[in-house]
Design an enzyme around this catalytic site. Structure first.
Site, PDB file in Angstrom:
ATOM      1  CD  GLU A   1      45.084  46.648  18.617  1.00 43.45           C
ATOM      2  OE1 GLU A   1      45.783  47.284  19.424  1.00 43.45           O
ATOM      3  OE2 GLU A   1      45.560  45.721  17.913  1.00 43.45           O
TER       4      GLU A   1
ATOM      5  CE  LYS B   1      52.232  52.977  18.699  1.00 43.81           C
ATOM      6  NZ  LYS B   1      52.353  52.437  17.333  1.00 43.81           N
TER       7      LYS B   1
ATOM      8  CG  HIS C   1      36.436  30.651  45.237  1.00 42.24           C
ATOM      9  ND1 HIS C   1      36.098  30.184  46.476  1.00 42.24           N
ATOM     10  CD2 HIS C   1      36.054  29.680  44.372  1.00 42.24           C
ATOM     11  CE1 HIS C   1      35.554  28.983  46.375  1.00 42.24           C
ATOM     12  NE2 HIS C   1      35.521  28.651  45.107  1.00 42.24           N
TER      13      HIS C   1
END
Lengths: 449, 449
Positions: B284, B419, B305
């Site tokens: 961010e 948003k 793995h």
């Protein structure tokens, strides 16, 4: 059936690009079904759900019922493909809060070498009735090997010999290896991993199915979902009719278009471990020969307040694949709050699922507008049947995608490199020279500023 | 003090490269301490641990003690920086198995919009004595806002009004916003988030400290660790003397050298949420203006793995930063097994921590040999003090690293995009036109093949 929607991949991937890649897709699908591709000795996953062994299935279910009745704890010992598939299904399909789950508590060991965790688990199991499912083709993999030594030692110190063997289930190779030999010597209950199914493709074998059944998951329905998808893939070998092929082709085109990072975005926290399984499946199948899409994952909306910033505005070398569950299990309405202090009053009476859906819809458009192509895989419901479809969908897609990339999607040669060094450093007999050379390199690191 | 070792970054980053970048580092560090950088109104984190408010600290500790005595459950409501820091510390420092933990169970809500999880939690809290810590600067963020409505509604339906207010702690802005207004109107207990500290830099404010204290973490020691690191950074402004600067410079040089992906590799499962916090902090802060290192994470040895194959052999555009805890809390010896069926007998009697250490040492060399530069950050012990050091180390490093990149490390403009769409789609009054336009775009996706 699960459904892929991809118009927001354009302009990078559009109808013309898909049409152009169709012959290559056709070619690798033919290779895959004719068994004439790299890694063709490891194609057991392809028809696995179609060859369901109902005797084995009943055996798994019967043992799982017994364990659900008798056990306090069920400890799954495995790493990589012998860990992630079962965990993905269990976390994905069980209640989120352990306090809301039925049956024995399920714990995992042998997927790392952390002493603090192991010590805690060894303390926690004291006085509890626990079963151990040790999963390894060879039985000599370090992490599960050590974990199994710890648990077997504990069982032997607390139970008489004939009780010990009842508490261990070995899932292993049908023909060779240390774990098979031990299972036969000690009389452990035994399930087999087909020789031609690789670890990361083994979730629909007893590797995944026994732990899932112990968790109360309907593995019959899961296999039914997987079988449906396997038949669908076999019968529909063109892009237009097969979303798994579309997914494989689209991500390959995105890779060629300069988008080497794929982010799997899940809209339900229950799917976070499914994303871990997916990362192994894709990363290990494609990440070789200095090629491959780098697989990452985000939980949403959580990470819209984290990596979301990067996805919206950072380097433009990403694409996203969203996993959306279309129908929630439970309904939660957003309550009124007098005076509307939080300004969310216009949502009062709406379903929480509606809010999550609009968040996804808004995010698709926002990320596309920011330059991140994205597609959405719709999963009707969060249940065993749809998880079966999804497991097979991704297995089939990665095979095609890896072959399009020109790699063998079924091997993992790079996993040996750390093991080789580790064994020498651990003092494996016969590796003294190698150890000395490694320690010499390491000394320079220790001495560095 | 935590220590960075980086010789395995060469040849991409060597002494000459570090020397060449030193003037740029010097310049941004000066800007940072003079408050003359982009985002200079959000530098509150810089001296925060040095200005410890002991009255506030005592208040937090006192309330936490009360809650630990009285509560069955403590529910933290927050998203992004109001979620990840507390969770990183709690998962990182508490026993791994919930059954081994003391004090109230700690749950998190408001960091997503999943109805199934919310429904489960609402069922789970029935009949339990729970406290709610709602954390939001504004009080109008959708996810925690809805979660708080749900919990406040539940509290009011089950308790008399004067009891309700005792169960809610609001951590919010000191000067404005919906949550501050509610806290004052309803008489909730209140803690403040300094105006000049951004969400992802807020772990050492009451945002992180109250939940940690409720979990039994010694927050005094954590602040002491952070203060030591803050002093160290302030007093050592050259690369040679300051590992946080070295880390910032090294990753910047790696980015310029064509390695845009950084993988944080943690060697203890307890640190997995710390990696999530780190991903927010770095992703961010740097992911903007079409730039920034893409932050990913792996748990080790687990993911050797899994993504290990990619890291060893895939596209060569990665580098790794390992977090190593030098001293485990507990000892676990690897047991004997007669006949040595698993061929791990040469390890019998060795400590599990030794095995984990050799895995890390072997991996460093293997990944470097495969073309993945890597460095290791050594954390002496997994305790509150060292977590305090580490939190500050990364905050300082990302500020420098972001400024070197030429971005404002303290804003997050891209978080608004989803948003904005979401609010319109949810039917926020006054956004009808926008909603229609978005729905029109979405209709095309629904209708697509």
């Amino acid at each position: 059936m699960i459904k892929l929607k991809m118009p927001l991949l354009a302009p990078e991937v559009d109808a013309a690009a898909l049409k152009a890649v169709q012959p290559a897709v056709r070619r690798v699908v033919d290779q895959l079904y004719k068994g004439r591709c790299p890694g063709s000795d490891m194609l057991g996953w392809r028809d696995l759900p179609l060859k369901e062994d109902s005797a084995e299935l009943r055996q798994i279910q019967k043992l799982a019922r017994k364990i659900r009745q008798k056990a306090d704890l069920f400890i799954v010992v495995g790493i990589g493909g012998s860990y992630l598939g079962a965990r993905a299904a269990i976390e994905g399909l069980s209640p989120a809060l352990p306090g809301n789950r039925s049956g024995p508590e399920i714990l995992f060991l042998g997927n790392h070498l952390d002493a603090d965790y192991a010590a805690e688990l060894l303390r926690y199991i004291k006085g509890k009735k626990y079963y151990v499912n040790v999963i390894s083709k060879s039985g000599t993999t370090t992490e599960p090997g050590i974990a199994f030594r710890l648990l077997l030692d504990h069982l032997r110190r607390t139970l008489p010999a004939k009780k010990v063997k009842e508490r261990v289930i070995a899932t292993t190779s049908p023909v060779k290896g240390a774990l098979l030999a031990m299972a036969e010597e000690f009389g452990f209950h035994k399930f087999i991993i087909p020789e031609d199914v690789g670890g990361r493709f083994s979730v629909l074998t007893p590797v995944g199915l026994l732990p899932m059944a112990v968790a109360g998951i309907d593995i019959g329905k899961m296999l039914k979902g997987a079988a449906g998808m396997a038949r669908h893939c076999s019968e529909n070998r063109t892009l237009g009719k097969n979303d798994a092929l579309k997914y494989a082709a689209a991500r390959h085109l995105l890779y060629l278009a300069g988008k080497p990072i794929e982010i799997l975005g899940v809209w339900n926290p229950a799917l976070l471990y499914l994303a871990e399984w997916w990362k192994q499946l894709f990363g290990e199948s494609e990440g070789k020969d200095k090629k491959g899409i780098f697989p990452a994952s985000v939980g949403l909306t959580t990470d819209l307040h984290s990596l979301g910033q990067y996805i919206q505005d950072g380097r433009r070398d990403l694409f996203e694949t969203f996993l959306v569950i279309d129908k929630n299990r439970r309904k939660v309405a957003i309550p009124e709050l007098e005076g509307d202090p939080d300004q969310l009053g216009f949502l009062a009476g709406q379903q929480l699922a509606f809010a999550n859906q609009q968040a996804w819809r808004g995010t698709m458009l926002a990320h596309r507008a920011g330059g991140t192509p994205n597609m959405t895989l719709h999963i009707g419901k969060r249940d065993a049947f749809h998880f079966g479809e999804l497991f097979y969908f991704f297995e089939f897609a990665v095979a095609v995608s890896g072959l399009l990339l020109g790699v063998n999607p079924f091997d993992q040669p790079g996993v040996e490199a750390y093991k080789k060094n580790m064994f020498a450093l651990l003092g494996e007999p016969g590796r003294e020279e190698e150890r000395r050379a490694l320690e010499e390199q390491l000394l320079k690191i220790d001495d560095s500023e």
